[in-house]
Design a protein around this motif. Sequence first.
Motif, PDB file in Angstrom:
ATOM      1  N   LEU A  73       0.830  -1.209   0.000  1.00  0.00           N
ATOM      2  CA  LEU A  73       0.000   0.000   0.000  1.00  0.00           C
ATOM      3  C   LEU A  73       0.865   1.259   0.000  1.00  0.00           C
ATOM      4  N   ALA A  74       1.927   1.236   0.799  1.00  0.00           N
ATOM      5  CA  ALA A  74       2.818   2.398   0.857  1.00  0.00           C
ATOM      6  C   ALA A  74       3.494   2.645  -0.484  1.00  0.00           C
ATOM      7  N   GLY A  75       3.649   1.578  -1.251  1.00  0.00           N
ATOM      8  CA  GLY A  75       4.255   1.707  -2.576  1.00  0.00           C
ATOM      9  C   GLY A  75       3.272   2.035  -3.675  1.00  0.00           C
ATOM     10  N   GLY A  76       1.999   2.232  -3.296  1.00  0.00           N
ATOM     11  CA  GLY A  76       0.997   2.627  -4.271  1.00  0.00           C
ATOM     12  C   GLY A  76       0.229   1.494  -4.915  1.00  0.00           C
ATOM     13  N   ALA A  77       0.431   0.267  -4.447  1.00  0.00           N
ATOM     14  CA  ALA A  77      -0.282  -0.872  -5.017  1.00  0.00           C
ATOM     15  C   ALA A  77      -1.738  -0.858  -4.575  1.00  0.00           C
ATOM     16  N   ASP A  78      -2.592  -1.413  -5.399  1.00  0.00           N
ATOM     17  CA  ASP A  78      -4.011  -1.537  -5.068  1.00  0.00           C
ATOM     18  C   ASP A  78      -4.224  -2.907  -4.427  1.00  0.00           C
ATOM     19  N   VAL A  79      -4.220  -2.921  -3.106  1.00  0.00           N
ATOM     20  CA  VAL A  79      -4.295  -4.176  -2.357  1.00  0.00           C
ATOM     21  C   VAL A  79      -5.647  -4.258  -1.666  1.00  0.00           C
ATOM     22  N   ASP A  80      -6.259  -5.425  -1.763  1.00  0.00           N
ATOM     23  CA  ASP A  80      -7.532  -5.656  -1.073  1.00  0.00           C
ATOM     24  C   ASP A  80      -7.238  -6.030   0.374  1.00  0.00           C
ATOM     25  N   VAL A  81      -7.608  -5.142   1.309  1.00  0.00           N
ATOM     26  CA  VAL A  81      -7.335  -5.387   2.722  1.00  0.00           C
ATOM     27  C   VAL A  81      -8.653  -5.461   3.484  1.00  0.00           C
ATOM     28  N   PRO A  82      -8.726  -6.323   4.526  1.00  0.00           N
ATOM     29  CA  PRO A  82      -9.983  -6.517   5.239  1.00  0.00           C
ATOM     30  C   PRO A  82     -10.355  -5.379   6.170  1.00  0.00           C
ATOM     31  N   ASP A  83      -9.382  -4.574   6.597  1.00  0.00           N
ATOM     32  CA  ASP A  83      -9.637  -3.514   7.574  1.00  0.00           C
ATOM     33  C   ASP A  83      -9.198  -2.184   6.976  1.00  0.00           C
ATOM     34  N   PRO A  84     -10.093  -1.207   6.851  1.00  0.00           N
ATOM     35  CA  PRO A  84      -9.732   0.089   6.269  1.00  0.00           C
ATOM     36  C   PRO A  84      -8.586   0.793   6.982  1.00  0.00           C
ATOM     37  N   VAL A  85      -8.344   0.450   8.249  1.00  0.00           N
ATOM     38  CA  VAL A  85      -7.257   1.099   8.970  1.00  0.00           C
ATOM     39  C   VAL A  85      -5.914   0.858   8.291  1.00  0.00           C
ATOM     40  N   SER A  86      -5.788  -0.244   7.537  1.00  0.00           N
ATOM     41  CA  SER A  86      -4.507  -0.555   6.895  1.00  0.00           C
ATOM     42  C   SER A  86      -4.115   0.516   5.882  1.00  0.00           C
ATOM     43  N   ARG A  87      -5.071   1.001   5.105  1.00  0.00           N
ATOM     44  CA  ARG A  87      -4.755   2.038   4.115  1.00  0.00           C
ATOM     45  C   ARG A  87      -4.285   3.314   4.811  1.00  0.00           C
ATOM     46  N   TRP A  88      -4.952   3.651   5.887  1.00  0.00           N
ATOM     47  CA  TRP A  88      -4.555   4.839   6.643  1.00  0.00           C
ATOM     48  C   TRP A  88      -3.175   4.629   7.257  1.00  0.00           C
ATOM     49  N   ALA A  89      -2.953   3.475   7.869  1.00  0.00           N
ATOM     50  CA  ALA A  89      -1.682   3.202   8.535  1.00  0.00           C
ATOM     51  C   ALA A  89      -0.519   3.250   7.552  1.00  0.00           C
ATOM     52  N   ALA A  90      -0.713   2.686   6.362  1.00  0.00           N
ATOM     53  CA  ALA A  90       0.359   2.677   5.369  1.00  0.00           C
ATOM     54  C   ALA A  90       0.790   4.093   5.007  1.00  0.00           C
ATOM     55  N   ALA A  91      -0.158   5.012   4.976  1.00  0.00           N
ATOM     56  CA  ALA A  91       0.138   6.400   4.614  1.00  0.00           C
ATOM     57  C   ALA A  91       0.879   7.142   5.719  1.00  0.00           C
ATOM     58  N   GLN A  92       0.860   6.614   6.958  1.00  0.00           N
ATOM     59  CA  GLN A  92       1.523   7.284   8.071  1.00  0.00           C
ATOM     60  C   GLN A  92       2.991   6.898   8.188  1.00  0.00           C
ATOM     61  N   LEU A  93       3.370   5.761   7.650  1.00  0.00           N
ATOM     62  CA  LEU A  93       4.703   5.222   7.893  1.00  0.00           C
ATOM     63  C   LEU A  93       5.791   6.071   7.247  1.00  0.00           C
ATOM     64  N   ARG A  94       6.900   6.225   7.968  1.00  0.00           N
ATOM     65  CA  ARG A  94       8.081   6.869   7.412  1.00  0.00           C
ATOM     66  C   ARG A  94       8.768   5.921   6.429  1.00  0.00           C
ATOM     67  N   PRO A  95       9.569   6.442   5.517  1.00  0.00           N
ATOM     68  CA  PRO A  95      10.283   5.556   4.576  1.00  0.00           C
ATOM     69  C   PRO A  95      11.118   4.491   5.274  1.00  0.00           C
ATOM     70  N   ASP A  96      11.762   4.836   6.389  1.00  0.00           N
ATOM     71  CA  ASP A  96      12.583   3.844   7.090  1.00  0.00           C
ATOM     72  C   ASP A  96      11.724   2.732   7.684  1.00  0.00           C
ATOM     73  N   GLN A  97      10.497   3.063   8.055  1.00  0.00           N
ATOM     74  CA  GLN A  97       9.615   2.042   8.607  1.00  0.00           C
ATOM     75  C   GLN A  97       9.079   1.125   7.505  1.00  0.00           C
TER      76      GLN A  97
END
Length: 250
Positions: A73-97
């Motif tokens: 998700l952080a790399g821009g892929a369209d991934v089917d995830v069961p919990d919407p929080v994953s899309r939000w979480a991916a956008a918060q991560l720093r590059p090192d994380q």
Amino acid sequence: MVRRVAVLSDVHGVLPVLEAVLAEPDVAAADLVVVTGDHAAGPQPVEVLDRLSSLGEQALLVRGNADRELVALAGGADVDVPDPVSRWAAAQLRPDQVELLAGLPHPVTLDVEGFGPTVFCHGTPRDDEEVVLVDTRLDRWAEVFAELPAEVATVVCGHTHMPFVRLVDRRLVVNPGSVGMPYGRAGGHWALLADGAVTLHRTPVDVDAAVARVVAESGYPDRQEWADYFLRSAASDAEALTVFAPRDGR
């Protein structure tokens, strides 16, 4: 060879419960803290990864399916995830994380005193998303373990958020349960492997305070609903087993 191993799993970005578990004397004193995947897909992803990273060489992080999904998700892929929080979480991560999660191993084999070669994985040793349960039939377990070396006598897994210990045709299988999204009982669940014995533990937490802290510290828009459902363990183990059961091939 490692003597005492504390095993955590499925933290899912819940910092207050993680902190409570890490403060347990047997966790703090463990030679190694192994966390078997799904570390950050939740309302406090940055904070949880920073806390786990602060453990340094005492911690070994194993990749879970949600970790793999966050990287995609952080790399821009369209991934089917069961919990919407994953899309939000991916956008918060720093590059090192993101780099940290991308480099996590799965599975990992360690020589643990009293247990011998021990495989630590998320779903199963062959697949981080595969489901096995305490009542999974023996022929399914045989299929799941078919490629394991004969000397592996212990397998530690996560993924299903429900703790259990059972024998599978002489192999010991351990699931420590979930720190951040427990099914059945609220609190932080974990296991200790020491002196050839497994003990399952639950760290009680002030759930009201933990929910309030997540709500106060997270920027996830639906954090109140998320925390109320998962930290309070709204789903029982019976309900979770019913949902997961069709996925173990029965």
